[in-house]
Design a protein around this motif. Structure first.
Motif, PDB file in Angstrom:
ATOM      1  N   LEU A  56       0.892  -1.286   0.119  1.00  0.00           N
ATOM      2  CA  LEU A  56       0.027  -0.068   0.167  1.00  0.00           C
ATOM      3  C   LEU A  56       1.100   1.089   0.117  1.00  0.00           C
ATOM      4  N   LEU A  57       2.031   1.108   0.730  1.00  0.00           N
ATOM      5  CA  LEU A  57       2.775   2.480   0.924  1.00  0.00           C
ATOM      6  C   LEU A  57       3.552   2.421  -0.516  1.00  0.00           C
ATOM      7  N   ARG A  58       3.836   1.582  -1.312  1.00  0.00           N
ATOM      8  CA  ARG A  58       4.464   1.801  -2.327  1.00  0.00           C
ATOM      9  C   ARG A  58       3.741   2.206  -3.404  1.00  0.00           C
ATOM     10  N   ARG A  59       2.274   2.088  -3.075  1.00  0.00           N
ATOM     11  CA  ARG A  59       1.292   2.552  -4.223  1.00  0.00           C
ATOM     12  C   ARG A  59       0.723   3.838  -3.720  1.00  0.00           C
ATOM     13  N   ARG A  60       1.668   4.676  -2.931  1.00  0.00           N
ATOM     14  CA  ARG A  60       1.258   6.095  -2.543  1.00  0.00           C
ATOM     15  C   ARG A  60       0.067   6.330  -1.700  1.00  0.00           C
ATOM     16  N   HIS A  61      -0.045   4.968  -1.108  1.00  0.00           N
ATOM     17  CA  HIS A  61      -1.426   5.248   0.283  1.00  0.00           C
ATOM     18  C   HIS A  61      -0.483   5.584   1.324  1.00  0.00           C
ATOM     19  N   LYS A  62      -1.309   6.641   2.251  1.00  0.00           N
ATOM     20  CA  LYS A  62      -0.766   7.145   3.464  1.00  0.00           C
ATOM     21  C   LYS A  62      -1.714   6.658   4.449  1.00  0.00           C
ATOM     22  N   LEU A  63      -1.192   6.236   5.851  1.00  0.00           N
ATOM     23  CA  LEU A  63      -2.185   6.181   6.896  1.00  0.00           C
ATOM     24  C   LEU A  63      -2.591   7.130   7.414  1.00  0.00           C
ATOM     25  N   LEU A  64      -3.822   7.287   7.590  1.00  0.00           N
ATOM     26  CA  LEU A  64      -4.640   8.173   8.204  1.00  0.00           C
ATOM     27  C   LEU A  64      -4.356   8.361   9.623  1.00  0.00           C
ATOM     28  N   ALA A  65      -4.317   9.587  10.268  1.00  0.00           N
ATOM     29  CA  ALA A  65      -4.124   9.681  11.698  1.00  0.00           C
ATOM     30  C   ALA A  65      -5.186   9.118  12.504  1.00  0.00           C
ATOM     31  N   SER A  66      -6.490   9.218  12.122  1.00  0.00           N
ATOM     32  CA  SER A  66      -7.454   8.745  13.184  1.00  0.00           C
ATOM     33  C   SER A  66      -7.819   7.263  12.483  1.00  0.00           C
ATOM     34  N   GLU A  67      -8.366   6.571  13.566  1.00  0.00           N
ATOM     35  CA  GLU A  67      -9.090   5.203  13.456  1.00  0.00           C
ATOM     36  C   GLU A  67     -10.558   5.328  13.020  1.00  0.00           C
ATOM     37  N   PHE A  68     -10.893   4.385  12.304  1.00  0.00           N
ATOM     38  CA  PHE A  68     -12.288   4.555  11.833  1.00  0.00           C
ATOM     39  C   PHE A  68     -13.058   3.145  12.006  1.00  0.00           C
ATOM     40  N   PHE A  69     -14.401   3.421  11.882  1.00  0.00           N
ATOM     41  CA  PHE A  69     -15.572   2.239  11.670  1.00  0.00           C
ATOM     42  C   PHE A  69     -15.786   2.502  10.370  1.00  0.00           C
ATOM     43  N   PHE A  70     -16.425   1.217   9.900  1.00  0.00           N
ATOM     44  CA  PHE A  70     -17.075   0.956   8.660  1.00  0.00           C
ATOM     45  C   PHE A  70     -18.377   0.880   8.731  1.00  0.00           C
ATOM     46  N   ASP A  71     -19.075   1.684   7.891  1.00  0.00           N
ATOM     47  CA  ASP A  71     -20.629   1.583   8.072  1.00  0.00           C
ATOM     48  C   ASP A  71     -20.892   0.947   6.741  1.00  0.00           C
ATOM     49  N   GLU A  72     -21.472  -0.300   6.599  1.00  0.00           N
ATOM     50  CA  GLU A  72     -21.844  -0.879   5.348  1.00  0.00           C
ATOM     51  C   GLU A  72     -23.047  -0.281   4.968  1.00  0.00           C
ATOM     52  N   ASP A  73     -23.995   0.278   5.737  1.00  0.00           N
ATOM     53  CA  ASP A  73     -25.056   0.899   5.089  1.00  0.00           C
ATOM     54  C   ASP A  73     -24.798   2.073   4.171  1.00  0.00           C
ATOM     55  N   SER A  74     -23.742   2.810   4.661  1.00  0.00           N
ATOM     56  CA  SER A  74     -23.608   4.045   3.610  1.00  0.00           C
ATOM     57  C   SER A  74     -22.390   3.731   2.756  1.00  0.00           C
ATOM     58  N   GLY A  75     -21.558   2.610   3.112  1.00  0.00           N
ATOM     59  CA  GLY A  75     -20.417   2.249   2.416  1.00  0.00           C
ATOM     60  C   GLY A  75     -19.171   3.371   2.484  1.00  0.00           C
ATOM     61  N   LYS A  76     -19.150   3.690   3.814  1.00  0.00           N
ATOM     62  CA  LYS A  76     -18.156   4.809   4.065  1.00  0.00           C
ATOM     63  C   LYS A  76     -17.322   4.434   5.555  1.00  0.00           C
ATOM     64  N   PHE A  77     -16.038   4.879   5.561  1.00  0.00           N
ATOM     65  CA  PHE A  77     -15.475   4.801   6.590  1.00  0.00           C
ATOM     66  C   PHE A  77     -15.753   6.254   7.431  1.00  0.00           C
ATOM     67  N   THR A  78     -16.084   5.988   8.676  1.00  0.00           N
ATOM     68  CA  THR A  78     -16.335   7.024   9.485  1.00  0.00           C
ATOM     69  C   THR A  78     -15.915   6.720  11.043  1.00  0.00           C
ATOM     70  N   LYS A  79     -15.543   8.177  11.482  1.00  0.00           N
ATOM     71  CA  LYS A  79     -15.224   8.127  12.900  1.00  0.00           C
ATOM     72  C   LYS A  79     -16.212   7.774  13.834  1.00  0.00           C
ATOM     73  N   GLU A  80     -17.607   8.030  13.615  1.00  0.00           N
ATOM     74  CA  GLU A  80     -18.660   7.816  14.379  1.00  0.00           C
ATOM     75  C   GLU A  80     -19.034   6.366  14.287  1.00  0.00           C
ATOM     76  N   HIS A  81     -19.583   5.792  15.540  1.00  0.00           N
ATOM     77  CA  HIS A  81     -19.797   4.313  15.504  1.00  0.00           C
ATOM     78  C   HIS A  81     -21.210   4.388  14.595  1.00  0.00           C
ATOM     79  N   PRO A  82     -21.344   3.437  13.930  1.00  0.00           N
ATOM     80  CA  PRO A  82     -22.276   3.277  12.777  1.00  0.00           C
ATOM     81  C   PRO A  82     -23.889   3.246  13.784  1.00  0.00           C
ATOM     82  N   ASP A  83     -23.964   2.663  14.965  1.00  0.00           N
ATOM     83  CA  ASP A  83     -24.989   3.061  15.582  1.00  0.00           C
ATOM     84  C   ASP A  83     -25.518   4.326  15.896  1.00  0.00           C
ATOM     85  N   PHE A  84     -24.572   5.163  15.972  1.00  0.00           N
ATOM     86  CA  PHE A  84     -24.906   6.610  16.037  1.00  0.00           C
ATOM     87  C   PHE A  84     -25.233   7.311  14.575  1.00  0.00           C
TER      88      PHE A  84
END
Length: 228
Positions: A56-84
């Motif tokens: 991933l790093l060779r392909r110019r991916h950068k590790l984001l500083a925050s940690e994330f949840f993944f919400d399958e309903d919206s198909g997005k990484f989010t900092k907010e728990h999907p239940d919220f």
């Protein structure tokens, strides 16, 4: 089960071409999210993890500083728990309270049963969306600021069962809404119009009138029969 992800994002992309790798050690979950919103899920073994990250790093991916949840309903990484998330998958910046039941599946069944028992049989479209959102909960039952009915129902169920209830503001009554409707109406009026709260209490049979009815019936039953 909701997992927490380290997310690697391509440096020249904004919100797309991201890869999330779950934080928990062992056989890790990997989610690849394309720029067009399509996503796929796979696993990465612990032994293969260093090579995957290096790729991933060779392909110019950068590790984001925050940690994330993944919400399958919206198909997005989010900092907010999907239940919220709101029932439409949008970020909910405000909530009234949430409960933490020990068994979320049983809690969801009990919540739906109480909603029906309390009179929520003819649901509006937005109310059905909220019920459907609760059916997808994984950890928390969350009452947002859309309608006071949700806070009343979740709090009622939580206090009956002894679950942890966490309000977003101080002053929440420490008893079931059906047992102290006046204090609950006062507290909820900081989130909703008071007439909306009292209407919700009447609709759910949690009003002061409902609380007094058994007392009146009991008093009448104690009167001598020859008075009737």
């Amino acid at each position: 089960m909701i997992q927490v992800y380290h997310v690697y994002q391509q440096c020249d992309q904004d919100g797309g071409n991201s890869v999330g790798i779950s934080r928990a050690p062992g056989r890790r979950t990997q989610i690849q999210l394309a720029a067009d919103g399509r996503w796929s899920i796979s696993t990465v073994t612990e032994s293969a993890l260093p090579g995957r990250v290096a790729s991933l790093l060779r392909r110019r991916h950068k590790l984001l500083a925050s940690e994330f949840f993944f919400d399958e309903d919206s198909g997005k990484f989010t900092k907010e728990h999907p239940d919220f998330q709101s029932s439409k998958g949008d970020k909910r910046s405000n909530f009234v309270l949430f409960a933490l039941p020990p068994d979320i599946e049983s809690a969801i069944d009990a919540l739906e049963a109480m909603a029906l028992e309390r009179g929520l049989t003819n649901l509006f479209a937005t109310e059905r969306e909220w019920i459907n959102k609760q059916l997808r909960s994984t950890t928390f039952l969350v009452a947002g600021t859309e309608k006071p009915e949700w806070a009343l129902l979740i709090a009622e169920l939580a206090f009956i069962n002894g679950w942890t209830v966490s309000p977003s503001r101080q002053g929440m009554p420490a008893t079931q809404p059906s047992m102290d409707p006046i204090r609950w109406a006062s507290w909820l009026s900081s989130f909703f119009q008071l007439d909306c709260v009292t209407a919700a209490q009447v609709r759910l049979r949690m009003s002061s009138g409902e609380l007094l009815t058994p007392t009146v019936d009991a008093a009448l039953n104690e009167l001598p029969i020859d008075l009737f």
